[in-house]
Design an enzyme around this catalytic site. Sequence first.
Site, PDB file in Angstrom:
ATOM      1  N   ARG A   1     -21.360  61.741  -1.645  1.00 15.30           N
ATOM      2  CA  ARG A   1     -20.755  61.319  -0.808  1.00 15.30           C
ATOM      3  C   ARG A   1     -19.383  60.929  -1.339  1.00 15.30           C
ATOM      4  O   ARG A   1     -19.068  61.526  -2.462  1.00 15.30           O
ATOM      5  CB  ARG A   1     -20.381  59.944  -0.503  1.00 15.30           C
ATOM      6  CG  ARG A   1     -20.900  58.973  -0.675  1.00 15.30           C
ATOM      7  CD  ARG A   1     -20.534  57.485  -0.190  1.00 15.30           C
ATOM      8  NE  ARG A   1     -21.257  57.661   0.828  1.00 15.30           N
ATOM      9  CZ  ARG A   1     -21.283  57.538   2.115  1.00 15.30           C
ATOM     10  NH1 ARG A   1     -20.183  57.067   3.176  1.00 15.30           N
ATOM     11  NH2 ARG A   1     -22.016  57.154   3.617  1.00 15.30           N
TER      12      ARG A   1
ATOM     13  N   LYS B   1     -16.435  53.765   8.245  1.00 19.53           N
ATOM     14  CA  LYS B   1     -15.602  53.585   8.990  1.00 19.53           C
ATOM     15  C   LYS B   1     -15.557  51.820   9.738  1.00 19.53           C
ATOM     16  O   LYS B   1     -14.713  51.601  10.451  1.00 19.53           O
ATOM     17  CB  LYS B   1     -16.591  54.379   9.865  1.00 19.53           C
ATOM     18  CG  LYS B   1     -16.849  55.423  10.221  1.00 19.53           C
ATOM     19  CD  LYS B   1     -17.694  56.494  11.298  1.00 19.53           C
ATOM     20  CE  LYS B   1     -18.680  56.449  10.903  1.00 19.53           C
ATOM     21  NZ  LYS B   1     -20.039  57.149  11.700  1.00 19.53           N
TER      22      LYS B   1
ATOM     23  N   GLU C   1     -22.730  59.683  13.765  1.00 17.34           N
ATOM     24  CA  GLU C   1     -22.913  58.983  14.381  1.00 17.34           C
ATOM     25  C   GLU C   1     -21.836  58.554  15.368  1.00 17.34           C
ATOM     26  O   GLU C   1     -20.967  58.298  14.646  1.00 17.34           O
ATOM     27  CB  GLU C   1     -23.513  57.383  13.405  1.00 17.34           C
ATOM     28  CG  GLU C   1     -23.779  56.248  14.256  1.00 17.34           C
ATOM     29  CD  GLU C   1     -24.594  54.926  14.073  1.00 17.34           C
ATOM     30  OE1 GLU C   1     -24.236  54.182  14.485  1.00 17.34           O
ATOM     31  OE2 GLU C   1     -24.714  54.887  12.658  1.00 17.34           O
TER      32      GLU C   1
HETATM   33  P1  ATP Z   1     -19.274  55.518   6.800  1.00 15.41           P
HETATM   34  O1  ATP Z   1     -19.723  55.249   5.505  1.00 15.41           O
HETATM   35  O2  ATP Z   1     -17.247  55.645   6.582  1.00 15.41           O
HETATM   36  O3  ATP Z   1     -19.869  55.030   8.708  1.00 15.41           O
HETATM   37  P2  ATP Z   1     -21.277  57.609   8.107  1.00 15.41           P
HETATM   38  O4  ATP Z   1     -22.494  58.214   6.133  1.00 15.41           O
HETATM   39  O5  ATP Z   1     -22.141  55.896   8.657  1.00 15.41           O
HETATM   40  O6  ATP Z   1     -20.088  57.114   6.651  1.00 15.41           O
HETATM   41  P3  ATP Z   1     -22.645  59.292   9.766  1.00 15.41           P
HETATM   42  O7  ATP Z   1     -21.377  59.725  11.407  1.00 15.41           O
HETATM   43  O8  ATP Z   1     -23.486  58.473  10.130  1.00 15.41           O
HETATM   44  O9  ATP Z   1     -21.565  57.825   8.656  1.00 15.41           O
HETATM   45  O10 ATP Z   1     -22.548  60.048   8.611  1.00 15.41           O
HETATM   46  C1  ATP Z   1     -22.471  61.612   8.928  1.00 15.41           C
HETATM   47  C2  ATP Z   1     -22.849  62.120   8.071  1.00 15.41           C
HETATM   48  O11 ATP Z   1     -21.309  62.799   6.884  1.00 15.41           O
HETATM   49  C3  ATP Z   1     -23.855  61.664   7.158  1.00 15.41           C
HETATM   50  O12 ATP Z   1     -24.728  63.426   6.971  1.00 15.41           O
HETATM   51  C4  ATP Z   1     -22.627  61.205   6.521  1.00 15.41           C
HETATM   52  O13 ATP Z   1     -23.612  61.363   4.989  1.00 15.41           O
HETATM   53  C5  ATP Z   1     -21.577  61.963   6.170  1.00 15.41           C
HETATM   54  N1  ATP Z   1     -21.321  61.879   5.299  1.00 15.41           N
HETATM   55  C6  ATP Z   1     -20.116  60.165   6.043  1.00 15.41           C
HETATM   56  N2  ATP Z   1     -19.228  59.608   4.681  1.00 15.41           N
HETATM   57  C7  ATP Z   1     -19.070  60.890   3.554  1.00 15.41           C
HETATM   58  C8  ATP Z   1     -18.699  60.757   2.550  1.00 15.41           C
HETATM   59  N3  ATP Z   1     -17.427  59.850   2.433  1.00 15.41           N
HETATM   60  N4  ATP Z   1     -18.484  62.095   2.038  1.00 15.41           N
HETATM   61  C9  ATP Z   1     -20.002  62.749   2.016  1.00 15.41           C
HETATM   62  N5  ATP Z   1     -20.182  63.058   3.638  1.00 15.41           N
HETATM   63  C10 ATP Z   1     -20.643  61.847   4.150  1.00 15.41           C
HETATM   64 MG    MG Z   2     -24.026  56.345   9.277  1.00 12.67          MG
END
Ligand code: ATP
Ligand code: MG
Length: 552
Positions: A258, A268, A34
Site C-alpha cells: 500500500r 478512512k 468500501e
Molecule cells: P482504509 O484503510 O484507508 O480505510 P481500505 O483498504 O479499507 O482503506 P477500501 O475501500 O477497502 O479501503 O479500499 C479499496 C481498494 O483500495 C482496496 O483494493 C485497497 O487495497 C486499496 N487501497 C486502500 N488504501 C490503499 C493504499 N494506501 N495504497 C494502495 N491501495 C490502497
Molecule cells: Mg477495507
Amino acid sequence: MSEERSLNFLEEIVEEDIAAGKNGGRILTRFPPEPNGHLHIGHAKSICLNFGLALKYGGKTNLRFDDTNPTKEETEYVDSIKEDVKWLGFEWAHELYASDYFDKLYDFAVTLIKKGMAYVDDSSAEEIAAQKGTPTEPGIPNQYRSRGIEENLALFAEMKAGKYPDGAKVLRAKIDLAAPNMHLRDPLMYRIKHAHHHRTGDKWCIYPMYDFAHGESDAIEEITHSICTLEFIPHRDLYNWFIEKLEIFPSKQYEFARLNLNYTVMSKRKLLQLVEDKHVEDWDDPRMPTISGLRRRGYTPASIRDFCDRIGVAKRENMIDVSLLEFCIREDLNKTAWRRMVVLDPIKMIITNYPEAQTETMFSENNPEAEGGEGGRELPFSNELWIEREDFMEEPPKKFFRLGIGLMVRLKSAYIVKCDSFTKDASGNVTEIYCTYIPESKSGNDTSGINVKGTIHWVSVPHAKTAEVRLYDRLFRVEDPSNEDGDFKEYLNPDSLQILPKAYIEADLAKAIPGKGYQFIRKGYFTLDKHSTADKLIFSRTVTLKDGWKTP
Ligand code: ATP
Ligand code: MG
C-alpha cells in the site's frame, strides 16, 4: 507521462498470462472500494494500478462497491467515489455492487453446506476465538462442527428468515482447525445483523463476511487479476479454497504494498476523526490527503497519475515522501499555470519622478512556458505600487539584489527603479519607500544600458483588488503520526493553515477561472477556493515554487 521504465511485477504476470493464452488473453481488473469514506491518495494508487494495467493490455476495469457491511455504508460515499474515479481520468466498464450478489452468495453458501463444507455454529464470538487455538496449537472442534447437512440447511434458512437475533449463530466454512494459516481454521462466512442496507434495504438480516464475498464477487464478474494490498496475503489460501470448492471462475489474487505518505494519515477511520473533531473543515479540506482535498487544493489529475506512476509498484511496505507529490504538481503547473502578480505582505512604493495622475498599461503574457504565451493581460502601472515587504531592507547585506537605499531592481514587465529613501512609523516599521524610475528602461524597449540582478513583482495601488490568501503546511508535524505514542491527533501541526486576510492582486485575477492553476510570481501556485465569491475572492496555495520544507 513518465519516461520508459521496466515492467513492474504485475505487468510481468499479465504479460506471462497473455503469452500463455490464459483466459484467451482477456484482462479484467476491478477497483473495489468500501463506500464508508472518501477516497484518498492511497486509493488513487490502487485506481491507477487497476485501470492502468487494464488499459495497457487492452482490458477493462469494473468499479465494484464492496458494500457487504450494512451499518457503515452510505450513498453519499458512493457518489463521491464515482466522481473521484472519473476526475482521475478513468472509465469503468461496469458499476457493480457486492450487494447485488447477495442471492448468488447465499446460493454459494448453500452449495458448500450441501457438500458438507460449511456448518452453522451457535457459539459466541468469544467461544469461537477461544476454540481457534494459536499459531502453534491447533484449534478444538466444538459440538456444532459435526452437525448434519439437513440440520445446517434448515438452520441457515432460519437465519436468513430472521428467526435469530444478532450474534446467535454464524455460518462457518469447514476447513481445517489445525491449519497453520489461521484464516483456514473454519472461517466465518455469514453473520446475523438485523440492519438496514443502503441498497438491499431490509431484505437481508444475514450478511456475508469479506472473505466469502470478495473472491466470489471476483469470480462472478470473471475478474482475471484481483489486485489488493499486502495485508491480504494470509487471506489468499481462503480466497482460492472457496473458488476451488465452488468450482467457479478461477480469479487470482495478487498483492502489492500500500502507499504510505509521510506527514499525514491515510486510514478512512482516522480521516473521519479529523473531520468529526473539526481539525479540518471537511473531507475536502485542502490539507487532507483525500482526492477531493487534493482537487480543491489545486492538484490536477495528471499530476496524481504521474505521482502514482513514479512511485511504482512495490512488494514491500515503504514510506513515500510527500515532497514527491509536490514535485509532480509543480512540474505540471509550471507548464500550464497562468502567471499573475500578487503581493502577499504589502508595503507601499512611491515613484517620485512618475507623474501622479498618469497610468500606463504594461502587457505580460499568460504563460511563458507555452508557445505563444497563451495570450496575455494588461498590467496598469502608476506612481504608487504595492510591493512585498521582504523585498526591501533597511540595512541590506552584500548580496541582497532587491531594494535598499541606493539599490536598483526591475519591476517585472515595467521599469527599473532605484530606492532613495523610506519612512517608518512610531514602532519602527517601514511604512513607505520612495524610488525614482528610469524612463528608458521599460521592459521590451530598454535603452538604459543598466543591468540589474533582481526582478520583483508589484501591483498598482489604485488598480489593485484584494483577496484572502490561504497558505498550507503539512497537516502533521511528524513523519508518521500513526506510529507515535498516544493519539495521532496530538501530532497535528498547529500552523498547517495560515490565512492572509488582505493580499493585493492584479485586477485581472478578479476573473480567475475556478479549477485553474495560477502562478503568483515568486510566491507559488494558487487556485480559487470553493468558498470564493465575486465579493470575497479566496485563493489557496497549491504548492510553493520550490521545496522549502526543512525538518524542524
Ligand atoms: P482504509 O484503510 O484507508 O480505510 P481500505 O483498504 O479499507 O482503506 P477500501 O475501500 O477497502 O479501503 O479500499 C479499496 C481498494 O483500495 C482496496 O483494493 C485497497 O487495497 C486499496 N487501497 C486502500 N488504501 C490503499 C493504499 N494506501 N495504497 C494502495 N491501495 C490502497
Ligand atoms: Mg477495507
